[in-house]
Write a protein that holds these residues in place. Structure first.
Motif, PDB file in Angstrom:
ATOM      1  N   SER A  55       0.948  -1.062  -0.027  1.00 24.83           N
ATOM      2  CA  SER A  55       0.101   0.113   0.081  1.00 24.83           C
ATOM      3  C   SER A  55       0.759   1.135   0.139  1.00 24.83           C
ATOM      4  CB  SER A  55      -1.084  -0.081   1.273  1.00 24.83           C
ATOM      5  OG  SER A  55      -0.258   0.082   2.524  1.00 24.83           O
ATOM      6  N   PRO A 166      -1.298  -6.416   4.527  1.00 24.33           N
ATOM      7  CA  PRO A 166      -2.139  -6.026   5.564  1.00 24.33           C
ATOM      8  C   PRO A 166      -2.687  -7.339   6.358  1.00 24.33           C
ATOM      9  CG  PRO A 166      -3.142  -5.442   3.712  1.00 24.33           C
ATOM     10  CD  PRO A 166      -1.985  -6.060   2.989  1.00 24.33           C
ATOM     11  N   ASP A 186       2.441   4.769   8.773  1.00 18.19           N
ATOM     12  CA  ASP A 186       1.710   4.076   7.796  1.00 18.19           C
ATOM     13  C   ASP A 186       1.528   2.848   8.157  1.00 18.19           C
ATOM     14  OD1 ASP A 186       2.144   6.456   6.049  1.00 18.19           O
ATOM     15  OD2 ASP A 186       3.608   5.455   4.890  1.00 18.19           O
ATOM     16  N   CYS A 189      -1.655   2.849  10.653  1.00 23.64           N
ATOM     17  CA  CYS A 189      -2.931   3.202  10.003  1.00 23.64           C
ATOM     18  C   CYS A 189      -3.336   2.222   9.225  1.00 23.64           C
ATOM     19  CB  CYS A 189      -2.668   4.463   9.064  1.00 23.64           C
ATOM     20  SG  CYS A 189      -2.286   5.797  10.081  1.00 23.64           S
ATOM     21  N   GLU A 190      -2.629   1.485   8.484  1.00 24.48           N
ATOM     22  CA  GLU A 190      -3.034   0.228   7.835  1.00 24.48           C
ATOM     23  C   GLU A 190      -3.599  -0.902   8.731  1.00 24.48           C
ATOM     24  OE1 GLU A 190      -1.940  -0.801   3.976  1.00 24.48           O
ATOM     25  OE2 GLU A 190      -0.681  -2.303   4.856  1.00 24.48           O
ATOM     26  N   ARG A 193      -7.085  -0.130  10.138  1.00 24.06           N
ATOM     27  CA  ARG A 193      -8.085  -0.268   8.997  1.00 24.06           C
ATOM     28  C   ARG A 193      -8.410  -1.806   8.715  1.00 24.06           C
ATOM     29  NH1 ARG A 193      -5.524   4.390   6.705  1.00 24.06           N
ATOM     30  NH2 ARG A 193      -4.141   3.070   5.434  1.00 24.06           N
ATOM     31  N   TYR A 194      -7.423  -2.334   9.195  1.00 21.23           N
ATOM     32  CA  TYR A 194      -7.786  -3.973   8.986  1.00 21.23           C
ATOM     33  C   TYR A 194      -8.246  -4.911  10.103  1.00 21.23           C
ATOM     34  CZ  TYR A 194      -6.601  -3.948   3.986  1.00 21.23           C
ATOM     35  OH  TYR A 194      -6.415  -4.144   2.534  1.00 21.23           O
ATOM     36  N   ASP A 272      -3.462  10.223   7.448  1.00 22.72           N
ATOM     37  CA  ASP A 272      -4.607   9.778   7.870  1.00 22.72           C
ATOM     38  C   ASP A 272      -4.513   9.478   9.294  1.00 22.72           C
ATOM     39  OD1 ASP A 272      -5.278   8.797   5.372  1.00 22.72           O
ATOM     40  OD2 ASP A 272      -4.175   7.195   5.142  1.00 22.72           O
TER      41      ASP A 272
END
Length: 439
Positions: A55, A166, A186, A189-190, A193-194, A272
């Motif tokens: 990503s 992820p 980074d 944040c990923e 989201r998962y 983010d």
């Protein structure tokens, strides 16, 4: 001995050096351990050195990152993905026509200095070649640096260098990311989201977090309106004002503020983090005190059950092809070079891209390569060794005054001032007596 240059690495800095040397008519061989160009920007690079995750997007805008004579495509977004950056590099190489000068799947095993302007290069396939100069463009984001915490962690543990997908966060996973730099944020944040679990960022101190956009404009493009002539205190006040407009106080989102003034450490860039921290998806912890199986004890006495632990704790500058007695800087990353390019003790040895700017490395590596080419041809000359060491010492004193002492800040530069500095050296070379040319 044939007068020829060796370039080590075909990442972003290596291909910039290739293009410049070709323009200047300097014969060269470029050796790349992997099967293609791209270096750190080639996802799943088979040279084993890329830290790119699926990503990943650039943290500098396409306008700032592009080479001077090859713009990025108009349809690219402000912040392209690594897939797009690789494609841009591929087009760059094809457009200027030097791919045939890159030897793929050819790693450099050892480099020996035989004499000034005479280096013997041993390749991993057994071949040996002599060169009049060596340009090291092997990058400084590939050898992971790990912290040393007591205890043992029994969950999934890795360095950010090895993080790619992820899927490891799917489910009700609790995640700790150690570090507060760009990769740490980074990945956190990923993860947020998962996973349906909790994500924590663990760090010794806070950080200055900059958004990618200020009033709808990519943040780093504002730097071209240079203000370095202002006192540092006024530069900080101006930047603080812009940040207040863009996101208010970062503590309001639950993001700990650095105890160092702005511009005293490399900032973290993220758009983010503010939303995810404000929603409670990412929380913050102090540094780890002890690993306790599937739990982690933090320095504030709190303890959490954790499933995934990621170390985003930086990299060592490493040159495995040099003997340790010749050049070794892994412990402190203190690479003492004149203008970050020239080693005063070793004529004919140059380093391209070993800098850490607030901005992109690529245009700066391009200028470094132009300067080196002019030096090789005798169009520029270097000061004497004592003068170069004095310049290095002045730079290190400035670092100590401005930044906290850390391996992360040993090669820090300001993008536009450094670019102008190298351009000035190139321009001065056209108006002064030149040294004897190698080529």
């Amino acid at each position: 001995m044939e007068k020829r240059v060796c370039i080590i690495g075909a990442g972003s800095s290596g291909i910039a050096a290739c293009k410049v040397l070709q323009d200047e008519g300097i014969p060269f061989d470029c050796y790349e351990k992997g099967s293609d160009i791209g270096g750190n920007w080639r996802y799943m690079n088979d040279n084993g050195m890329s830290s790119a995750y699926r990503s990943l997007h650039i943290n500098t805008s396409k306008e700032v990152m592009a080479f001077s004579d090859f713009s990025m495509p108009e349809d690219y977004p402000d912040y392209p993905s690594h897939f797009q950056i690789y494609e841009y590099f591929r087009r760059y190489v094809e457009h200027f026509g030097f791919r045939d000068k890159i030897r793929f799947r050819t790693g450099v095993e050892r480099v020996e200095k035989i004499a000034d302007n005479h280096y013997r290069v041993y390749l991993q396939d057994g071949r040996v070649h002599d060169y009049s100069a060596v340009l090291v463009a092997s990058g400084h984001h590939w050898k992971a640096r790990y912290p040393d915490f007591p205890g043992t962690f029994t969950g999934l543990c890795m360095h950010a260098h090895d993080y790619k997908e992820p899927d490891i966060f799917l489910g009700n996973k609790n995640v700790v990311v150690v570090g507060f730099g760009n990769s740490a944020v980074d990945i956190a944040c990923e993860a947020a989201r998962y996973t349906t679990g909790q994500v924590w960022i663990s760090s010794r101190r806070g950080a200055h977090v900059l958004p990618k956009y200020i009033v709808g404009i990519p943040f780093d493009t504002l730097n071209k309106y240079s203000v370095e002539w202002l006192p540092l205190s006024m530069q900080r006040a101006l930047l603080s004002f812009f940040l207040w407009i863009a996101r208010g106080k970062q503590e309001r989102y639950g993001i700990p503020q650095s105890d160092k003034p702005l511009l005293s450490e490399h900032p973290t860039i993220s758009q983010d983090l503010f939303n995810l921290a404000g929603h409670g998806r990412i929380r913050f912890k102090p540094i780890i005190q002890e690993l306790q199986g599937n739990r982690i004890l933090f320095s504030d006495g709190s303890s959490e059950q954790v499933d995934v632990l990621i170390y985003a704790t930086g990299y060592k500058i490493s040159f495995p092809f040099f003997d340790k007695n010749f050049l070794y800087v892994e412990e402190d990353n203190r690479l003492r070079l004149y203008k970050h390019v020239i080693h005063p003790e070793h004529k004919g040895l140059y380093f391209i891209g070993f800098i850490q700017p607030l901005g992109a490395v690529m245009p700066l590596a391009e200028q470094q390569a132009i300067w080196v080419a002019k030096l090789l041809k005798g169009d520029c000359k270097l000061p004497d060794k004592a003068s170069m060491y004095r310049d290095i010492e002045r730079y290190e004193q400035q670092l100590r005054r401005r930044y906290k002492e850390s391996p992360r800040h040993t090669i820090q530069v300001d993008f536009y001032p450094y670019k102008r500095d190298i351009k000035k050296l190139i321009k001065q070379g056209a108006h002064q007596p030149v040294s004897v040319a190698i080529f």
